[in-house]
Design a protein around this motif. Structure first.
Motif, PDB file in Angstrom:
ATOM      1  N   VAL A   1       0.809  -1.217   0.000  1.00  0.00           N
ATOM      2  CA  VAL A   1       0.000   0.000   0.000  1.00  0.00           C
ATOM      3  C   VAL A   1       0.843   1.269   0.000  1.00  0.00           C
ATOM      4  CG1 VAL A   1      -1.899  -1.187   1.166  1.00  0.00           C
ATOM      5  CG2 VAL A   1      -0.243   0.097   2.532  1.00  0.00           C
ATOM      6  N   ASN A   2       2.065   1.205   0.508  1.00  0.00           N
ATOM      7  CA  ASN A   2       2.877   2.425   0.606  1.00  0.00           C
ATOM      8  C   ASN A   2       4.058   2.457  -0.357  1.00  0.00           C
ATOM      9  OD1 ASN A   2       4.369   0.452   1.826  1.00  0.00           O
ATOM     10  ND2 ASN A   2       4.535   1.457   3.832  1.00  0.00           N
ATOM     11  N   GLY A   3       4.124   1.483  -1.255  1.00  0.00           N
ATOM     12  CA  GLY A   3       5.135   1.505  -2.303  1.00  0.00           C
ATOM     13  C   GLY A   3       6.548   1.282  -1.843  1.00  0.00           C
ATOM     14  N   ASP A   4       6.731   0.589  -0.696  1.00  0.00           N
ATOM     15  CA  ASP A   4       8.090   0.366  -0.200  1.00  0.00           C
ATOM     16  C   ASP A   4       8.641  -0.991  -0.612  1.00  0.00           C
ATOM     17  OD1 ASP A   4       6.669  -1.378   1.381  1.00  0.00           O
ATOM     18  OD2 ASP A   4       7.273  -0.492   3.303  1.00  0.00           O
ATOM     19  N   GLY A   5       7.886  -1.725  -1.443  1.00  0.00           N
ATOM     20  CA  GLY A   5       8.370  -3.018  -1.920  1.00  0.00           C
ATOM     21  C   GLY A   5       8.066  -4.177  -1.006  1.00  0.00           C
ATOM     22  N   ARG A   6       7.368  -3.913   0.103  1.00  0.00           N
ATOM     23  CA  ARG A   6       7.032  -4.985   1.043  1.00  0.00           C
ATOM     24  C   ARG A   6       5.513  -5.193   1.068  1.00  0.00           C
ATOM     25  NH1 ARG A   6      11.276  -2.204   4.179  1.00  0.00           N
ATOM     26  NH2 ARG A   6       9.644  -0.931   5.152  1.00  0.00           N
ATOM     27  N   PRO A   7       5.046  -6.443   1.113  1.00  0.00           N
ATOM     28  CA  PRO A   7       3.603  -6.697   1.110  1.00  0.00           C
ATOM     29  C   PRO A   7       2.970  -6.379   2.464  1.00  0.00           C
ATOM     30  CG  PRO A   7       4.799  -8.770   1.300  1.00  0.00           C
ATOM     31  CD  PRO A   7       5.825  -7.698   1.085  1.00  0.00           C
ATOM     32  N   ASP A   8       1.839  -5.692   2.406  1.00  0.00           N
ATOM     33  CA  ASP A   8       1.047  -5.388   3.583  1.00  0.00           C
ATOM     34  C   ASP A   8      -0.222  -6.245   3.564  1.00  0.00           C
ATOM     35  OD1 ASP A   8       2.888  -3.143   4.175  1.00  0.00           O
ATOM     36  OD2 ASP A   8       1.967  -2.274   2.387  1.00  0.00           O
ATOM     37  N   ILE A   9      -0.926  -6.325   4.670  1.00  0.00           N
ATOM     38  CA  ILE A   9      -2.061  -7.248   4.794  1.00  0.00           C
ATOM     39  C   ILE A   9      -3.266  -6.510   5.353  1.00  0.00           C
ATOM     40  CG2 ILE A   9      -2.939  -9.348   5.901  1.00  0.00           C
ATOM     41  CD1 ILE A   9      -0.009 -10.302   6.068  1.00  0.00           C
ATOM     42  N   TYR A  10      -4.424  -6.712   4.717  1.00  0.00           N
ATOM     43  CA  TYR A  10      -5.680  -6.105   5.167  1.00  0.00           C
ATOM     44  C   TYR A  10      -6.647  -7.213   5.568  1.00  0.00           C
ATOM     45  CZ  TYR A  10      -9.684  -2.872   5.207  1.00  0.00           C
ATOM     46  OH  TYR A  10     -10.771  -2.103   5.576  1.00  0.00           O
ATOM     47  N   VAL A  11      -7.284  -7.070   6.722  1.00  0.00           N
ATOM     48  CA  VAL A  11      -8.216  -8.061   7.250  1.00  0.00           C
ATOM     49  C   VAL A  11      -9.623  -7.472   7.288  1.00  0.00           C
ATOM     50  CG1 VAL A  11      -8.829  -9.519   9.212  1.00  0.00           C
ATOM     51  CG2 VAL A  11      -6.418  -9.136   8.646  1.00  0.00           C
ATOM     52  N   ALA A  12     -10.573  -8.135   6.622  1.00  0.00           N
ATOM     53  CA  ALA A  12     -11.978  -7.740   6.672  1.00  0.00           C
ATOM     54  C   ALA A  12     -12.608  -8.358   7.912  1.00  0.00           C
ATOM     55  CB  ALA A  12     -12.703  -8.200   5.415  1.00  0.00           C
ATOM     56  N   SER A  13     -13.170  -7.513   8.777  1.00  0.00           N
ATOM     57  CA  SER A  13     -13.670  -7.963  10.067  1.00  0.00           C
ATOM     58  C   SER A  13     -15.182  -7.784  10.155  1.00  0.00           C
ATOM     59  CB  SER A  13     -12.982  -7.179  11.196  1.00  0.00           C
ATOM     60  OG  SER A  13     -13.352  -7.673  12.460  1.00  0.00           O
ATOM     61  N   TYR A  14     -15.871  -8.784  10.653  1.00  0.00           N
ATOM     62  CA  TYR A  14     -17.333  -8.827  10.735  1.00  0.00           C
ATOM     63  C   TYR A  14     -17.757  -8.463  12.159  1.00  0.00           C
ATOM     64  CZ  TYR A  14     -21.854 -10.659   8.991  1.00  0.00           C
ATOM     65  OH  TYR A  14     -23.139 -10.806   8.555  1.00  0.00           O
ATOM     66  N   ASN A  15     -18.717  -9.175  12.727  1.00  0.00           N
ATOM     67  CA  ASN A  15     -19.081  -9.055  14.130  1.00  0.00           C
ATOM     68  C   ASN A  15     -19.790 -10.337  14.542  1.00  0.00           C
ATOM     69  OD1 ASN A  15     -19.365  -8.042  16.723  1.00  0.00           O
ATOM     70  ND2 ASN A  15     -20.056  -6.020  16.036  1.00  0.00           N
ATOM     71  N   ARG A  16     -20.139 -10.474  15.796  1.00  0.00           N
ATOM     72  CA  ARG A  16     -20.742 -11.707  16.312  1.00  0.00           C
ATOM     73  C   ARG A  16     -22.240 -11.683  16.070  1.00  0.00           C
ATOM     74  NH1 ARG A  16     -19.302 -11.894  22.329  1.00  0.00           N
ATOM     75  NH2 ARG A  16     -19.738  -9.660  22.109  1.00  0.00           N
ATOM     76  N   TYR A  17     -22.625 -11.980  14.839  1.00  0.00           N
ATOM     77  CA  TYR A  17     -24.042 -11.926  14.485  1.00  0.00           C
ATOM     78  C   TYR A  17     -24.833 -12.883  15.370  1.00  0.00           C
ATOM     79  CZ  TYR A  17     -28.295 -11.830  11.715  1.00  0.00           C
ATOM     80  OH  TYR A  17     -29.605 -11.669  11.302  1.00  0.00           O
ATOM     81  N   GLY A  18     -25.959 -12.393  15.884  1.00  0.00           N
ATOM     82  CA  GLY A  18     -26.760 -13.169  16.818  1.00  0.00           C
ATOM     83  C   GLY A  18     -26.523 -12.747  18.245  1.00  0.00           C
ATOM     84  N   VAL A  19     -25.258 -12.426  18.565  1.00  0.00           N
ATOM     85  CA  VAL A  19     -24.925 -11.832  19.858  1.00  0.00           C
ATOM     86  C   VAL A  19     -25.023 -10.312  19.752  1.00  0.00           C
ATOM     87  CG1 VAL A  19     -23.147 -11.575  21.634  1.00  0.00           C
ATOM     88  CG2 VAL A  19     -23.433 -13.768  20.450  1.00  0.00           C
ATOM     89  N   VAL A  20     -24.466  -9.781  18.679  1.00  0.00           N
ATOM     90  CA  VAL A  20     -24.603  -8.367  18.321  1.00  0.00           C
ATOM     91  C   VAL A  20     -25.391  -8.291  17.028  1.00  0.00           C
ATOM     92  CG1 VAL A  20     -23.378  -6.248  17.723  1.00  0.00           C
ATOM     93  CG2 VAL A  20     -22.383  -7.845  19.396  1.00  0.00           C
TER      94      VAL A  20
END
Length: 552
Positions: free
Chosen positions: A332-351
């Motif tokens: 994402v920042n063009g420094d030649g190293r891979p970055d990681i993005y995590v898609a986060s949900y929620n506790r459906y049924g509890v919330v």
């Protein structure tokens, strides 16, 4: 469940009002629920009929129809009339306008089924229905019919038809007294593009039924592909309940599970795996998104010369809590190293979501920025991508042609995000570019569907027969509640395809190139199935099913 959600959401929207509508129409919720209860009863009985058709049980089929039935003959299928693609023919079908009796109708249906050497699946779905209120309600319904199997030449065959039926309900059973075919299409595949080979390939795994020991929750699991042993062949990693699987490609069409030997058989339950060379040493490391602490395993192929994964989650700084449902990687920042993005949900049924159309009370997504030396820093908030809209999936790509990696995020219960990369932060431009795609976002993929050299966007959403049917009742053609109808209709419409116009803008073309209804759809994406040079779309679907077809 969907019926009640639509009614609640509709009531909220109409009571809130819209700028161009001063007097929203009142909804008789009791009447709509009465109609849907009868519709669901009819849908369940048609499901019984579909099972009888699948089993070729003529007596059981006949029990659904009155003795004084008037019906169309099922037509005789002729030879090919046109080619839909390089491998599919559409066959000649002529529907007769004459009416026949109970016996002749069933005989013609049996003739159609006899012409098929095997039947894999039969579906009869209620597309719309109207009822007359009386002690024994009468129904008029439009039914969609699908029969999938193989013909006498063992070619895969798909029969699609629509029929208008009339029925009366007596003693909790529907008795069909009129069944008229309105259209029918028969497609035949000249060749089989795919065969199910998971068992002989050594990658077959059977999971216990949902809700039974060994499968207590409906948290999803996933698969990642990568060359983990450096032999030039794609290997596979799959997460599961209580155990993972690392399948090494043997090069002869078979795989060997080496997860235990590689040190990744038993981990905390993970959802989505991601192969990424986080340390740029030439081998594929393994990131595991999880409902809990995220995980990272370093592949020791380099420098040790063997496939062994070492848990470096704590020292790498990725052991951050999230309701992680998927993960993607880019620089994402063009420094030649891979970055990681995590898609986060929620506790459906509890919330529960704080809105069915614009939910924002999910858990925040994570962005791990690679600092080098095996260290990551979580910087989602600094970069402006700490989305908390119940995220299911994400995809990196250059959406604006500036050679920086932008980010599209598919969110459940509402609006999606397109984060344009500004070099040191992201700006959400989905609204400005018409890419909010409000729906139940569960997947996103990029591909050039029309071969114009520009990358197009496919978003996986839910489509619902029940939802579309209910909305016709809530909003007749003459309804003035245009905004509410559009918003609610989007929640049941299905997948979306956005055409990249090449100037930084997009046009939704779902209706003109589709429609792209795929039921309760999840991930999927672009792939050229038949090697003709055009990107096709695969959309897996399904959810936990019961014996009843309630809210289908």
């Amino acid at each position: 469940m969907l019926t009640r959600h639509l009614l609640i959401l509709t009531t909220v929207l109409l009571h809130a009002g819209f700028p161009d509508q001063a007097h929203p129409t009142a909804i008789d919720q009791a009447e709509v629920e009465w109609d849907e209860d009868l519709t669901e009863a009819l849908a369940n009985q048609l499901h019984e009929l579909s099972l009888s058709v699948r089993d070729r049980d003529l007596a059981a089929m006949g029990a659904h129809f009155n003795a004084d039935l008037s019906a169309s003959l099922w037509p005789t299928v002729g030879g090919a009339t046109e080619s839909q693609s390089r491998w599919i023919d559409i066959l000649d079908v002529q529907i007769s306008s004459s009416s026949v009796d109970h016996r002749a109708f069933l005989d013609s249906w049996q003739d159609l089924l006899t012409a098929m050497s095997s039947i894999e699946d039969v579906r009869l779905k209620v597309k719309s229905a109207d009822f007359e209120a009386m002690n024994n309600p009468r129904a008029e319904a439009l039914v969609a019919i699908s029969i999938v199997g193989r013909n006498a030449a063992e070619q895969r065959t798909w029969v699609e038809a629509k029929a208008h039926l009339r029925a009366v309900r007596i003693d909790e059973r529907w008795h069909i007294d009129h069944f008229e075919l309105s259209e029918m299409t028969v497609r035949v595949a000249r060749v089989d593009l795919f065969s199910e080979v998971s068992l002989p390939a050594g990658v077959y795994q059977a999971a216990p039924p949902f809700g039974t020991p060994g499968n207590p929750s409906f948290i999803a699991h996933g698969v990642a592909l990568g060359d983990v042993d450096g032999d030039g062949r794609l290997d596979a990693f799959a997460t599961g309940n209580g155990a993972n699987f690392l399948y090494l490609n043997q090069g002869d069409g078979t795989f060997t599970d080496v997860a235990r030997e590689a040190g990744v058989k038993i981990t905390p339950n993970a959802t989505a795996p991601l192969f990424v060379d986080v340390d740029n040493d030439g081998d594929s490391d393994l990131f595991l998104a999880s409902v809990g602490a995220q995980m990272l395993f370093e592949n020791r192929l380099v420098p040790d010369g063997r496939v062994e994964f070492i848990d470096v989650s704590l020292t790498a700084g990725v052991d951050q809590f999230a309701q992680g449902y998927s993960a993607v990687s880019a620089d994402v920042n063009g420094d030649g190293r891979p970055d990681i993005y995590v898609a986060s949900y929620n506790r459906y049924g509890v919330v529960m979501p704080d809105s069915w159309s614009r939910a924002t009370n999910g858990t925040a997504n994570l962005l791990f920025v690679n600092q080098g030396d095996g260290i990551f820093q979580e910087q989602a908030r600094q970069w402006g991508v700490a989305d908390s809209r119940w995220s299911y999936a994400a995809h990196f790509g250059d959406f604006d042609g500036d050679e920086r990696q932008d980010l599209y995020v598919a969110n459940d219960f509402g609006e999606n995000a397109l984060y344009l990369n500004q070099g040191d932060h992201f700006v959400d431009s989905a609204g400005a570019l018409g890419l909010l795609d409000p729906g139940n976002g569960m997947g996103v993929s990029l591909g050039d569907y029309n071969n114009d050299g520009h990358v197009d966007l496919h978003v996986t959403n839910m489509s619902s027969t029940a939802g579309k049917r209910i909305l016709k009742r809530l909003f007749p053609e003459e309804s003035s509640e245009v905004d509410a109808k559009r918003l609610l209709g989007k929640l049941a419409a299905g997948n979306s395809l956005f055409h990249n116009l090449g100037d930084g803008t997009y046009e939704e073309v779902s209706a003109t190139v589709g429609p792209l209804s795929a039921g309760w759809a999840w991930g999927g994406g672009f792939v050229d199935f038949d090697n003709d040079g055009w990107q096709d779309i695969h959309s897996p679907n399904g959810f936990v099913s019961g014996k009843s077809l309630k809210d289908t």
